[in-house]
Write an enzyme that holds these catalytic residues in place. Sequence first.
Site, PDB file in Angstrom:
ATOM      1  N   HIS A   1       1.924   0.845  14.093  1.00  0.00           N
ATOM      2  CA  HIS A   1       1.219   2.095  13.760  1.00  0.00           C
ATOM      3  C   HIS A   1       1.256   3.109  14.910  1.00  0.00           C
ATOM      4  CE1 HIS A   1      -1.518   0.253  10.375  1.00  0.00           C
ATOM      5  NE2 HIS A   1      -0.231   0.207  10.087  1.00  0.00           N
TER       6      HIS A   1
ATOM      7  N   TYR B   1      12.194   4.767  11.058  1.00  0.00           N
ATOM      8  CA  TYR B   1      11.062   5.696  10.948  1.00  0.00           C
ATOM      9  C   TYR B   1      11.312   6.990  11.732  1.00  0.00           C
ATOM     10  CZ  TYR B   1       9.468   4.317  15.597  1.00  0.00           C
ATOM     11  OH  TYR B   1       9.378   4.102  16.941  1.00  0.00           O
TER      12      TYR B   1
ATOM     13  N   LYS C   1      -5.151   1.860   8.280  1.00  0.00           N
ATOM     14  CA  LYS C   1      -6.047   1.176   9.200  1.00  0.00           C
ATOM     15  C   LYS C   1      -5.536  -0.228   9.459  1.00  0.00           C
ATOM     16  CE  LYS C   1      -7.364  -1.638   6.951  1.00  0.00           C
ATOM     17  NZ  LYS C   1      -6.722  -2.692   6.131  1.00  0.00           N
TER      18      LYS C   1
ATOM     19  N   ILE D   1       0.802  -1.227   0.000  1.00  0.00           N
ATOM     20  CA  ILE D   1       0.000   0.000   0.000  1.00  0.00           C
ATOM     21  C   ILE D   1       0.840   1.284   0.000  1.00  0.00           C
ATOM     22  CG2 ILE D   1      -0.416   0.455   2.478  1.00  0.00           C
ATOM     23  CD1 ILE D   1      -3.150   0.243  -0.208  1.00  0.00           C
TER      24      ILE D   1
ATOM     25  N   ALA E   1      -0.760   8.228  -5.513  1.00  0.00           N
ATOM     26  CA  ALA E   1      -1.904   9.145  -5.340  1.00  0.00           C
ATOM     27  C   ALA E   1      -1.413  10.554  -5.019  1.00  0.00           C
ATOM     28  CB  ALA E   1      -2.811   8.627  -4.226  1.00  0.00           C
ATOM     29  N   LEU E   2      -0.405  10.644  -4.157  1.00  0.00           N
ATOM     30  CA  LEU E   2       0.129  11.968  -3.787  1.00  0.00           C
ATOM     31  C   LEU E   2       0.753  12.656  -4.990  1.00  0.00           C
ATOM     32  CD1 LEU E   2       1.665  10.923  -0.361  1.00  0.00           C
ATOM     33  CD2 LEU E   2      -0.231  12.529  -0.697  1.00  0.00           C
ATOM     34  N   ARG E   3       1.489  11.879  -5.769  1.00  0.00           N
ATOM     35  CA  ARG E   3       2.111  12.456  -6.970  1.00  0.00           C
ATOM     36  C   ARG E   3       1.053  12.991  -7.932  1.00  0.00           C
ATOM     37  NH1 ARG E   3       7.439  10.817  -8.178  1.00  0.00           N
ATOM     38  NH2 ARG E   3       8.627  11.572  -6.418  1.00  0.00           N
ATOM     39  N   ARG E   4      -0.060  12.271  -8.035  1.00  0.00           N
ATOM     40  CA  ARG E   4      -1.131  12.714  -8.946  1.00  0.00           C
ATOM     41  C   ARG E   4      -1.789  13.995  -8.437  1.00  0.00           C
ATOM     42  NH1 ARG E   4      -5.006   7.961  -9.193  1.00  0.00           N
ATOM     43  NH2 ARG E   4      -6.088   9.153 -10.792  1.00  0.00           N
TER      44      ARG E   4
HETATM   45  N1  LIG Z   1      -6.532   1.274   3.080  1.00  0.00           N
HETATM   46  C1  LIG Z   1      -6.369   0.179   2.376  1.00  0.00           C
HETATM   47  O1  LIG Z   1      -7.115  -0.074   1.441  1.00  0.00           O
HETATM   48  C2  LIG Z   1      -5.250  -0.764   2.702  1.00  0.00           C
HETATM   49  C3  LIG Z   1      -4.883  -1.758   1.788  1.00  0.00           C
HETATM   50  C4  LIG Z   1      -3.815  -2.585   2.115  1.00  0.00           C
HETATM   51  C5  LIG Z   1      -3.161  -2.427   3.315  1.00  0.00           C
HETATM   52  N2  LIG Z   1      -3.564  -1.486   4.206  1.00  0.00           N
HETATM   53  C6  LIG Z   1      -2.862  -1.328   5.490  1.00  0.00           C
HETATM   54  O2  LIG Z   1      -1.542  -0.868   5.215  1.00  0.00           O
HETATM   55  C7  LIG Z   1      -0.618  -1.443   6.111  1.00  0.00           C
HETATM   56  C8  LIG Z   1       0.480  -2.154   5.331  1.00  0.00           C
HETATM   57  O3  LIG Z   1      -0.095  -3.204   4.593  1.00  0.00           O
HETATM   58  P1  LIG Z   1       0.613  -3.808   3.290  1.00  0.00           P
HETATM   59  O4  LIG Z   1      -0.397  -4.712   2.707  1.00  0.00           O
HETATM   60  O5  LIG Z   1       1.172  -2.726   2.462  1.00  0.00           O
HETATM   61  O6  LIG Z   1       1.775  -4.663   3.958  1.00  0.00           O
HETATM   62  P2  LIG Z   1       3.141  -5.140   3.282  1.00  0.00           P
HETATM   63  O7  LIG Z   1       3.629  -6.260   4.108  1.00  0.00           O
HETATM   64  O8  LIG Z   1       2.948  -5.350   1.823  1.00  0.00           O
HETATM   65  O9  LIG Z   1       4.113  -3.878   3.469  1.00  0.00           O
HETATM   66  C9  LIG Z   1       4.555  -3.454   4.745  1.00  0.00           C
HETATM   67  C10 LIG Z   1       5.794  -2.584   4.572  1.00  0.00           C
HETATM   68  O10 LIG Z   1       6.174  -2.059   5.851  1.00  0.00           O
HETATM   69  C11 LIG Z   1       7.590  -2.295   6.068  1.00  0.00           C
HETATM   70  N3  LIG Z   1       7.817  -2.411   7.488  1.00  0.00           N
HETATM   71  C12 LIG Z   1       7.727  -3.517   8.274  1.00  0.00           C
HETATM   72  N4  LIG Z   1       8.017  -3.197   9.551  1.00  0.00           N
HETATM   73  C13 LIG Z   1       8.297  -1.872   9.560  1.00  0.00           C
HETATM   74  C14 LIG Z   1       8.697  -0.967  10.572  1.00  0.00           C
HETATM   75  N5  LIG Z   1       8.837  -1.359  11.850  1.00  0.00           N
HETATM   76  N6  LIG Z   1       8.898   0.330  10.229  1.00  0.00           N
HETATM   77  C15 LIG Z   1       8.769   0.730   8.954  1.00  0.00           C
HETATM   78  N7  LIG Z   1       8.406  -0.080   7.944  1.00  0.00           N
HETATM   79  C16 LIG Z   1       8.172  -1.374   8.258  1.00  0.00           C
HETATM   80  C17 LIG Z   1       7.878  -3.554   5.283  1.00  0.00           C
HETATM   81  O11 LIG Z   1       9.258  -3.619   4.991  1.00  0.00           O
HETATM   82  C18 LIG Z   1       7.006  -3.335   4.028  1.00  0.00           C
HETATM   83  O12 LIG Z   1       7.666  -2.470   3.152  1.00  0.00           O
HETATM   84  C19 LIG Z   1      -1.431  -2.345   7.035  1.00  0.00           C
HETATM   85  O13 LIG Z   1      -1.730  -1.662   8.213  1.00  0.00           O
HETATM   86  C20 LIG Z   1      -2.713  -2.620   6.274  1.00  0.00           C
HETATM   87  O14 LIG Z   1      -3.831  -2.833   7.107  1.00  0.00           O
HETATM   88  C21 LIG Z   1      -4.595  -0.662   3.903  1.00  0.00           C
END
Ligand SMILES: NC(=O)c1ccc[n+]([C@@H]2O[C@H](COP(=O)([O-])OP(=O)(O)OC[C@H]3O[C@@H](n4cnc5c(N)ncnc54)[C@H](O)[C@@H]3O)[C@@H](O)[C@H]2O)c1
Length: 391
Positions: free
Chosen positions: A82, A61, A100, A18, A25-28
Amino acid sequence: MSIPLHRLRAGIIGTGFIGPVHIEALRRLGVQVTAVCGSTQSARATAHQWGIPHVFGDHDYLGLVQSPDVDVVHIASPNKVHVEQALAALRAGKHVVCEKPMGMTSRETARILAALRRPKAPVLAVNYMCRFFPAVLQMRAMVQRGDIGKVIHVQGHFFQDWLLKDTDYNWRILASEGGPLRAVGDIGTHWIDTVSFILGARAEAVLAHTETFHKVRRRPRGEVQTFGKGHAKDWIAYDVDTEDFASLLLRFSKASHGHADAVHANASVSQVAAGWKCSLYVGIYGTTGSLQWEFQNPNEIRVGRRDGPDQVLQRGTPGFDVDVAGFTDTPGGHPEGFPDSHKMQYRAVYEHVATGRATAPLFATADNGHHEVRLCEAVLRSSRSRRWVEV
Ligand SMILES: NC(=O)c1ccc[n+]([C@@H]2O[C@H](COP(=O)([O-])OP(=O)(O)OC[C@H]3O[C@@H](n4cnc5c(N)ncnc54)[C@H](O)[C@@H]3O)[C@@H](O)[C@H]2O)c1
Protein backbone atom coordinates in the site's frame (compact mmCIF):
# COMPACT_ATOMS: atom_id res chain seq x y z
CA MET A 1 -16.35 25.32 -9.52
CA SER A 2 -17.23 21.65 -9.31
CA ILE A 3 -16.77 19.26 -12.21
CA PRO A 4 -19.13 16.32 -12.79
CA LEU A 5 -17.98 13.05 -11.26
CA HIS A 6 -17.95 11.36 -14.67
CA ARG A 7 -15.11 13.66 -15.75
CA LEU A 8 -12.84 12.01 -13.15
CA ARG A 9 -11.09 8.83 -14.25
CA ALA A 10 -10.18 6.01 -11.90
CA GLY A 11 -7.44 3.36 -12.09
CA ILE A 12 -7.72 0.29 -9.86
CA ILE A 13 -4.71 -1.61 -8.48
CA GLY A 14 -5.71 -5.11 -7.35
CA THR A 15 -8.32 -7.30 -8.99
CA GLY A 16 -8.99 -9.85 -6.25
CA PHE A 17 -11.98 -9.63 -3.88
CA ILE A 18 -12.26 -5.91 -3.18
CA GLY A 19 -10.88 -4.34 -6.39
CA PRO A 20 -14.04 -5.26 -8.36
CA VAL A 21 -16.19 -3.90 -5.50
CA HIS A 22 -14.48 -0.52 -6.10
CA ILE A 23 -15.07 -0.83 -9.86
CA GLU A 24 -18.76 -1.62 -9.48
CA ALA A 25 -19.33 1.24 -7.01
CA LEU A 26 -17.52 3.74 -9.25
CA ARG A 27 -19.50 2.64 -12.27
CA ARG A 28 -22.74 3.14 -10.34
CA LEU A 29 -21.61 6.72 -9.61
CA GLY A 30 -20.87 7.36 -13.27
CA VAL A 31 -17.10 7.60 -12.68
CA GLN A 32 -15.03 6.30 -15.59
CA VAL A 33 -12.76 3.38 -14.74
CA THR A 34 -10.02 3.64 -17.34
CA ALA A 35 -7.27 1.32 -16.06
CA VAL A 36 -6.73 -1.77 -14.00
CA CYS A 37 -3.60 -3.45 -12.60
CA GLY A 38 -3.04 -6.91 -11.13
CA SER A 39 -1.59 -10.25 -12.09
CA THR A 40 -1.73 -10.38 -15.89
CA GLN A 41 -4.44 -13.01 -16.19
CA SER A 42 -6.71 -11.56 -13.52
CA ALA A 43 -6.27 -7.93 -14.70
CA ARG A 44 -7.11 -8.95 -18.27
CA ALA A 45 -10.19 -10.87 -17.17
CA THR A 46 -11.40 -7.94 -15.02
CA ALA A 47 -10.81 -5.46 -17.86
CA HIS A 48 -12.67 -7.73 -20.25
CA GLN A 49 -15.64 -8.12 -17.89
CA TRP A 50 -16.02 -4.38 -17.27
CA GLY A 51 -14.82 -3.00 -20.62
CA ILE A 52 -11.84 -1.21 -19.05
CA PRO A 53 -9.49 0.05 -21.80
CA HIS A 54 -6.02 0.03 -20.15
CA VAL A 55 -4.60 -3.13 -18.58
CA PHE A 56 -1.38 -3.11 -16.53
CA GLY A 57 -0.52 -6.77 -15.98
CA ASP A 58 2.35 -8.26 -14.02
CA HIS A 59 1.49 -5.92 -11.10
CA ASP A 60 2.83 -2.92 -13.11
CA TYR A 61 1.38 -0.31 -10.76
CA LEU A 62 3.91 2.33 -11.89
CA GLY A 63 2.46 2.14 -15.38
CA LEU A 64 -1.02 2.70 -13.97
CA VAL A 65 -0.18 5.61 -11.66
CA GLN A 66 1.72 7.38 -14.44
CA SER A 67 -1.02 6.91 -17.01
CA PRO A 68 -2.36 10.27 -18.28
CA ASP A 69 -5.81 8.62 -18.34
CA VAL A 70 -5.99 8.18 -14.56
CA ASP A 71 -6.91 10.95 -12.08
CA VAL A 72 -7.66 8.87 -8.98
CA VAL A 73 -5.74 5.70 -8.04
CA HIS A 74 -7.57 3.04 -5.99
CA ILE A 75 -5.17 0.78 -4.10
CA ALA A 76 -6.86 -2.59 -3.53
CA SER A 77 -3.71 -4.72 -3.35
CA PRO A 78 -2.36 -6.59 -0.29
CA ASN A 79 -1.30 -4.46 2.68
CA LYS A 80 2.45 -4.79 2.24
CA VAL A 81 2.48 -2.75 -0.98
CA HIS A 82 0.00 0.00 0.00
CA VAL A 83 2.61 2.57 1.05
CA GLU A 84 4.93 2.23 -1.95
CA GLN A 85 1.94 2.36 -4.30
CA ALA A 86 0.37 5.35 -2.52
CA LEU A 87 3.68 7.25 -2.56
CA ALA A 88 4.12 6.55 -6.29
CA ALA A 89 0.58 7.78 -7.01
CA LEU A 90 1.06 10.95 -4.92
CA ARG A 91 4.39 11.62 -6.66
CA ALA A 92 2.56 11.37 -9.98
CA GLY A 93 0.08 13.98 -8.67
CA LYS A 94 -2.82 11.50 -8.46
CA HIS A 95 -5.53 11.43 -5.81
CA VAL A 96 -5.63 8.15 -3.88
CA VAL A 97 -8.25 5.89 -2.34
CA CYS A 98 -6.17 3.41 -0.32
CA GLU A 99 -7.55 0.23 1.15
CA LYS A 100 -7.12 -0.28 4.86
CA PRO A 101 -4.84 -0.64 6.66
CA MET A 102 -2.94 2.25 5.06
CA GLY A 103 0.34 0.38 5.69
CA MET A 104 1.99 -2.22 7.89
CA THR A 105 4.02 0.08 10.20
CA SER A 106 3.55 3.67 11.39
CA ARG A 107 7.10 4.38 10.29
CA GLU A 108 6.09 3.74 6.68
CA THR A 109 2.64 5.38 6.91
CA ALA A 110 4.38 8.52 8.29
CA ARG A 111 5.98 8.80 4.83
CA ILE A 112 2.51 9.26 3.35
CA LEU A 113 1.76 12.05 5.83
CA ALA A 114 5.05 13.71 4.84
CA ALA A 115 4.24 13.38 1.13
CA LEU A 116 0.89 15.11 1.70
CA ARG A 117 2.44 18.01 3.63
CA ARG A 118 2.91 20.28 0.62
CA PRO A 119 0.81 22.90 -1.09
CA LYS A 120 -1.74 21.54 -3.57
CA ALA A 121 -1.05 17.95 -2.50
CA PRO A 122 -3.60 15.47 -3.87
CA VAL A 123 -6.43 14.08 -1.73
CA LEU A 124 -5.88 10.71 -0.02
CA ALA A 125 -8.73 8.73 1.54
CA VAL A 126 -8.45 5.45 3.43
CA ASN A 127 -11.23 3.01 2.67
CA TYR A 128 -12.89 2.82 6.09
CA MET A 129 -16.19 2.88 4.25
CA CYS A 130 -18.33 1.78 7.25
CA ARG A 131 -18.56 5.52 7.95
CA PHE A 132 -20.85 5.77 4.93
CA PHE A 133 -23.57 3.41 6.00
CA PRO A 134 -26.47 5.87 6.43
CA ALA A 135 -27.09 4.32 9.87
CA VAL A 136 -23.57 5.18 10.98
CA LEU A 137 -23.95 8.77 9.71
CA GLN A 138 -27.29 8.88 11.54
CA MET A 139 -25.82 7.60 14.82
CA ARG A 140 -23.07 10.20 14.49
CA ALA A 141 -25.67 12.96 14.06
CA MET A 142 -27.67 11.68 17.04
CA VAL A 143 -24.61 11.53 19.31
CA GLN A 144 -23.56 15.03 18.19
CA ARG A 145 -27.03 16.39 18.98
CA GLY A 146 -27.03 14.76 22.39
CA ASP A 147 -30.05 12.52 21.57
CA ILE A 148 -28.77 9.87 23.98
CA GLY A 149 -27.35 12.37 26.49
CA LYS A 150 -23.73 12.11 27.52
CA VAL A 151 -22.01 9.00 26.17
CA ILE A 152 -20.96 6.68 29.02
CA HIS A 153 -19.50 3.66 27.27
CA VAL A 154 -19.34 1.76 23.97
CA GLN A 155 -19.37 -1.98 23.39
CA GLY A 156 -19.24 -4.25 20.37
CA HIS A 157 -17.54 -6.78 18.18
CA PHE A 158 -16.34 -7.58 14.70
CA PHE A 159 -16.75 -11.29 14.07
CA GLN A 160 -16.15 -13.47 11.00
CA ASP A 161 -15.69 -17.23 10.56
CA TRP A 162 -13.91 -17.53 7.21
CA LEU A 163 -10.57 -18.43 8.88
CA LEU A 164 -12.07 -20.89 11.39
CA LYS A 165 -10.46 -24.06 10.03
CA ASP A 166 -6.72 -24.67 10.03
CA THR A 167 -6.98 -25.23 6.27
CA ASP A 168 -8.52 -21.80 5.61
CA TYR A 169 -5.78 -19.79 3.96
CA ASN A 170 -5.23 -16.20 2.90
CA TRP A 171 -2.14 -13.95 2.64
CA ARG A 172 -3.49 -12.00 5.66
CA ILE A 173 -2.48 -14.91 7.95
CA LEU A 174 1.22 -14.20 7.23
CA ALA A 175 2.63 -11.22 9.16
CA SER A 176 5.05 -10.62 6.28
CA GLU A 177 2.13 -10.07 3.87
CA GLY A 178 -0.57 -8.41 5.95
CA GLY A 179 1.21 -6.99 8.99
CA PRO A 180 1.84 -8.37 12.49
CA LEU A 181 -1.80 -7.89 13.59
CA ARG A 182 -4.34 -9.74 11.49
CA ALA A 183 -7.83 -9.81 13.03
CA VAL A 184 -7.36 -6.41 14.66
CA GLY A 185 -5.61 -4.86 11.65
CA ASP A 186 -7.99 -6.32 9.08
CA ILE A 187 -11.39 -5.90 10.74
CA GLY A 188 -10.85 -4.52 14.26
CA THR A 189 -9.70 -1.21 12.80
CA HIS A 190 -13.03 -0.95 10.93
CA TRP A 191 -14.77 -1.16 14.33
CA ILE A 192 -12.45 1.38 15.95
CA ASP A 193 -12.69 3.80 13.01
CA THR A 194 -16.49 3.52 13.01
CA VAL A 195 -16.69 4.28 16.74
CA SER A 196 -14.19 7.16 16.36
CA PHE A 197 -16.32 8.60 13.58
CA ILE A 198 -19.56 8.33 15.56
CA LEU A 199 -18.05 9.81 18.74
CA GLY A 200 -15.85 12.40 16.99
CA ALA A 201 -13.03 11.08 19.20
CA ARG A 202 -9.79 9.13 18.86
CA ALA A 203 -8.80 5.90 20.53
CA GLU A 204 -5.90 7.11 22.66
CA ALA A 205 -5.11 4.14 24.92
CA VAL A 206 -5.60 0.38 24.79
CA LEU A 207 -5.40 -2.74 26.94
CA ALA A 208 -5.37 -5.72 24.61
CA HIS A 209 -5.24 -9.47 24.72
CA THR A 210 -4.59 -11.23 21.41
CA GLU A 211 -4.65 -14.98 20.86
CA THR A 212 -3.70 -17.38 18.08
CA PHE A 213 -5.89 -20.45 18.22
CA HIS A 214 -4.30 -22.24 15.24
CA LYS A 215 -0.58 -22.03 15.98
CA VAL A 216 0.07 -24.16 12.91
CA ARG A 217 -2.11 -24.05 9.82
CA ARG A 218 -2.04 -25.81 6.46
CA ARG A 219 -2.25 -24.02 3.13
CA PRO A 220 -2.80 -25.24 -0.39
CA ARG A 221 -0.01 -24.76 -2.87
CA GLY A 222 -0.57 -21.77 -5.19
CA GLU A 223 -2.61 -18.52 -4.94
CA VAL A 224 -5.90 -18.48 -2.98
CA GLN A 225 -8.72 -15.95 -3.48
CA THR A 226 -10.00 -14.05 -0.40
CA PHE A 227 -13.03 -15.86 1.08
CA GLY A 228 -12.22 -18.72 -1.33
CA LYS A 229 -13.07 -22.27 -0.23
CA GLY A 230 -10.79 -24.35 -2.42
CA HIS A 231 -10.52 -28.14 -2.14
CA ALA A 232 -6.78 -28.61 -2.52
CA LYS A 233 -5.09 -32.00 -2.41
CA ASP A 234 -1.60 -30.67 -1.82
CA TRP A 235 -1.08 -28.94 1.57
CA ILE A 236 1.90 -27.19 3.17
CA ALA A 237 2.03 -26.75 6.99
CA TYR A 238 3.22 -23.38 8.32
CA ASP A 239 3.59 -21.60 11.68
CA VAL A 240 1.07 -18.82 12.28
CA ASP A 241 2.47 -15.46 13.43
CA THR A 242 -0.77 -13.42 13.56
CA GLU A 243 -3.74 -13.51 15.95
CA ASP A 244 -7.09 -15.22 15.32
CA PHE A 245 -8.96 -13.16 17.92
CA ALA A 246 -8.53 -10.29 20.34
CA SER A 247 -10.20 -8.60 23.29
CA LEU A 248 -9.73 -4.84 23.44
CA LEU A 249 -10.39 -2.24 26.12
CA LEU A 250 -10.12 1.20 24.57
CA ARG A 251 -10.17 4.73 25.90
CA PHE A 252 -11.43 7.30 23.42
CA SER A 253 -10.30 10.89 23.84
CA LYS A 254 -12.57 13.73 24.87
CA ALA A 255 -14.70 14.39 21.84
CA SER A 256 -15.82 17.54 20.14
CA HIS A 257 -19.42 16.77 21.03
CA GLY A 258 -21.76 14.61 23.11
CA HIS A 259 -19.54 14.04 26.12
CA ALA A 260 -16.98 16.03 28.03
CA ASP A 261 -14.94 13.10 29.32
CA ALA A 262 -13.03 10.24 27.80
CA VAL A 263 -15.26 7.34 26.72
CA HIS A 264 -14.42 3.73 27.53
CA ALA A 265 -15.12 0.96 25.06
CA ASN A 266 -14.69 -2.78 24.86
CA ALA A 267 -14.64 -4.84 21.69
CA SER A 268 -14.06 -8.45 20.71
CA VAL A 269 -12.53 -9.18 17.33
CA SER A 270 -12.43 -12.65 15.80
CA GLN A 271 -11.99 -14.36 12.45
CA VAL A 272 -12.74 -17.77 13.98
CA ALA A 273 -16.27 -17.08 15.32
CA ALA A 274 -18.44 -19.84 13.82
CA GLY A 275 -21.67 -18.58 12.32
CA TRP A 276 -20.69 -14.93 11.95
CA LYS A 277 -19.88 -14.01 8.35
CA CYS A 278 -19.17 -10.30 8.72
CA SER A 279 -20.74 -8.91 11.87
CA LEU A 280 -19.66 -5.45 12.99
CA TYR A 281 -21.85 -4.65 15.98
CA VAL A 282 -21.73 -1.42 17.97
CA GLY A 283 -23.70 -0.29 21.01
CA ILE A 284 -23.33 3.32 22.20
CA TYR A 285 -24.67 3.86 25.72
CA GLY A 286 -25.55 7.35 26.94
CA THR A 287 -27.19 8.92 29.98
CA THR A 288 -30.63 9.10 28.33
CA GLY A 289 -30.57 6.26 25.82
CA SER A 290 -28.57 3.89 23.65
CA LEU A 291 -27.96 3.19 19.97
CA GLN A 292 -27.30 -0.25 18.51
CA TRP A 293 -26.36 -1.16 14.95
CA GLU A 294 -25.17 -4.26 13.13
CA PHE A 295 -23.45 -4.45 9.74
CA GLN A 296 -25.47 -7.48 8.57
CA ASN A 297 -28.74 -5.64 9.22
CA PRO A 298 -27.49 -2.22 8.17
CA ASN A 299 -30.73 -0.39 7.40
CA GLU A 300 -31.88 -0.19 11.01
CA ILE A 301 -30.79 1.41 14.26
CA ARG A 302 -32.25 0.31 17.56
CA VAL A 303 -32.74 3.15 20.03
CA GLY A 304 -33.05 2.04 23.65
CA ARG A 305 -34.68 4.15 26.39
CA ARG A 306 -34.82 3.51 30.15
CA ASP A 307 -37.86 5.77 30.62
CA GLY A 308 -39.73 5.30 27.35
CA PRO A 309 -40.42 2.82 24.59
CA ASP A 310 -37.55 1.49 22.50
CA GLN A 311 -37.61 2.35 18.78
CA VAL A 312 -36.32 0.90 15.54
CA LEU A 313 -35.29 3.67 13.11
CA GLN A 314 -35.26 2.65 9.46
CA ARG A 315 -33.19 4.13 6.66
CA GLY A 316 -35.23 5.96 4.04
CA THR A 317 -38.00 6.86 6.52
CA PRO A 318 -38.54 9.90 8.80
CA GLY A 319 -36.53 8.07 11.48
CA PHE A 320 -33.37 9.13 9.62
CA ASP A 321 -32.29 12.76 9.22
CA VAL A 322 -32.32 14.51 5.88
CA ASP A 323 -28.61 15.30 6.08
CA VAL A 324 -27.91 11.58 5.79
CA ALA A 325 -29.83 11.71 2.52
CA GLY A 326 -26.79 12.70 0.45
CA PHE A 327 -25.43 9.22 1.15
CA THR A 328 -28.44 7.06 0.47
CA ASP A 329 -30.21 6.50 -2.84
CA THR A 330 -33.01 3.94 -2.51
CA PRO A 331 -36.29 4.51 -0.66
CA GLY A 332 -37.12 2.88 2.67
CA GLY A 333 -37.76 -0.85 2.45
CA HIS A 334 -35.29 -1.23 -0.43
CA PRO A 335 -32.22 -2.37 1.49
CA GLU A 336 -28.78 -0.84 1.00
CA GLY A 337 -25.64 -2.57 2.24
CA PHE A 338 -21.94 -3.29 1.76
CA PRO A 339 -21.63 -2.32 -1.96
CA ASP A 340 -23.59 0.89 -1.28
CA SER A 341 -21.24 1.92 1.55
CA HIS A 342 -18.36 1.81 -0.95
CA LYS A 343 -20.37 3.81 -3.46
CA MET A 344 -21.20 6.47 -0.86
CA GLN A 345 -17.58 6.66 0.33
CA TYR A 346 -16.39 7.26 -3.25
CA ARG A 347 -19.17 9.81 -3.76
CA ALA A 348 -17.79 11.72 -0.77
CA VAL A 349 -14.19 11.46 -2.01
CA TYR A 350 -14.90 12.31 -5.65
CA GLU A 351 -17.15 15.24 -4.70
CA HIS A 352 -14.37 16.51 -2.44
CA VAL A 353 -11.94 16.32 -5.37
CA ALA A 354 -14.40 17.65 -7.96
CA THR A 355 -15.35 20.68 -5.85
CA GLY A 356 -11.73 21.56 -5.07
CA ARG A 357 -12.21 20.37 -1.46
CA ALA A 358 -15.35 22.43 -0.88
CA THR A 359 -17.13 19.50 0.82
CA ALA A 360 -16.31 18.25 4.33
CA PRO A 361 -13.86 15.30 4.26
CA LEU A 362 -16.15 12.86 6.06
CA PHE A 363 -14.01 9.98 4.77
CA ALA A 364 -10.98 8.69 6.69
CA THR A 365 -7.92 10.81 5.87
CA ALA A 366 -4.25 9.79 5.83
CA ASP A 367 -4.05 11.12 9.36
CA ASN A 368 -6.83 8.71 10.43
CA GLY A 369 -5.17 5.84 8.53
CA HIS A 370 -1.84 6.56 10.21
CA HIS A 371 -3.53 6.68 13.62
CA GLU A 372 -5.13 3.25 13.06
CA VAL A 373 -1.69 1.77 12.30
CA ARG A 374 -0.24 3.37 15.44
CA LEU A 375 -3.15 1.92 17.35
CA CYS A 376 -2.38 -1.56 16.00
CA GLU A 377 1.19 -1.15 17.23
CA ALA A 378 -0.13 -0.14 20.64
CA VAL A 379 -2.37 -3.25 20.65
CA LEU A 380 0.67 -5.45 20.00
CA ARG A 381 2.71 -3.75 22.72
CA SER A 382 -0.16 -4.00 25.18
CA SER A 383 -0.81 -7.65 24.44
CA ARG A 384 2.85 -8.50 24.95
CA SER A 385 3.38 -6.39 28.08
CA ARG A 386 -0.13 -7.03 29.51
CA ARG A 387 -0.44 -3.32 30.32
CA TRP A 388 -2.39 -0.27 29.16
CA VAL A 389 -0.52 1.46 26.31
CA GLU A 390 -1.04 5.05 25.18
CA VAL A 391 -1.25 5.44 21.40
N1 LIG B 1 -12.72 -1.99 3.00
C1 LIG B 1 -13.08 -3.25 3.03
O1 LIG B 1 -14.20 -3.57 3.42
C2 LIG B 1 -12.13 -4.31 2.55
C3 LIG B 1 -12.60 -5.60 2.29
C4 LIG B 1 -11.69 -6.54 1.82
C5 LIG B 1 -10.37 -6.20 1.64
N2 LIG B 1 -9.93 -4.96 1.95
C6 LIG B 1 -8.52 -4.60 1.76
O2 LIG B 1 -8.24 -4.63 0.36
C7 LIG B 1 -6.94 -5.12 0.12
C8 LIG B 1 -7.01 -6.31 -0.82
O3 LIG B 1 -7.74 -7.34 -0.20
P1 LIG B 1 -8.46 -8.50 -1.05
O4 LIG B 1 -9.27 -9.23 -0.05
O5 LIG B 1 -9.11 -7.93 -2.24
O6 LIG B 1 -7.20 -9.38 -1.46
P2 LIG B 1 -7.10 -10.40 -2.69
O7 LIG B 1 -5.97 -11.29 -2.37
O8 LIG B 1 -8.43 -11.00 -2.97
O9 LIG B 1 -6.71 -9.46 -3.93
C9 LIG B 1 -5.46 -8.80 -4.00
C10 LIG B 1 -5.20 -8.40 -5.45
O10 LIG B 1 -3.99 -7.62 -5.50
C11 LIG B 1 -3.13 -8.16 -6.54
N3 LIG B 1 -1.76 -7.88 -6.17
C12 LIG B 1 -0.93 -8.61 -5.38
N4 LIG B 1 0.27 -8.00 -5.28
C13 LIG B 1 0.18 -6.87 -6.03
C14 LIG B 1 1.10 -5.83 -6.34
N5 LIG B 1 2.35 -5.83 -5.84
N6 LIG B 1 0.67 -4.82 -7.13
C15 LIG B 1 -0.57 -4.82 -7.64
N7 LIG B 1 -1.48 -5.78 -7.39
C16 LIG B 1 -1.10 -6.79 -6.58
C17 LIG B 1 -3.47 -9.63 -6.59
O11 LIG B 1 -3.09 -10.16 -7.84
C18 LIG B 1 -5.00 -9.59 -6.39
O12 LIG B 1 -5.62 -9.26 -7.60
C19 LIG B 1 -6.34 -5.43 1.50
O13 LIG B 1 -5.56 -4.35 1.92
C20 LIG B 1 -7.54 -5.57 2.41
O14 LIG B 1 -7.28 -5.19 3.75
C21 LIG B 1 -10.80 -4.02 2.40
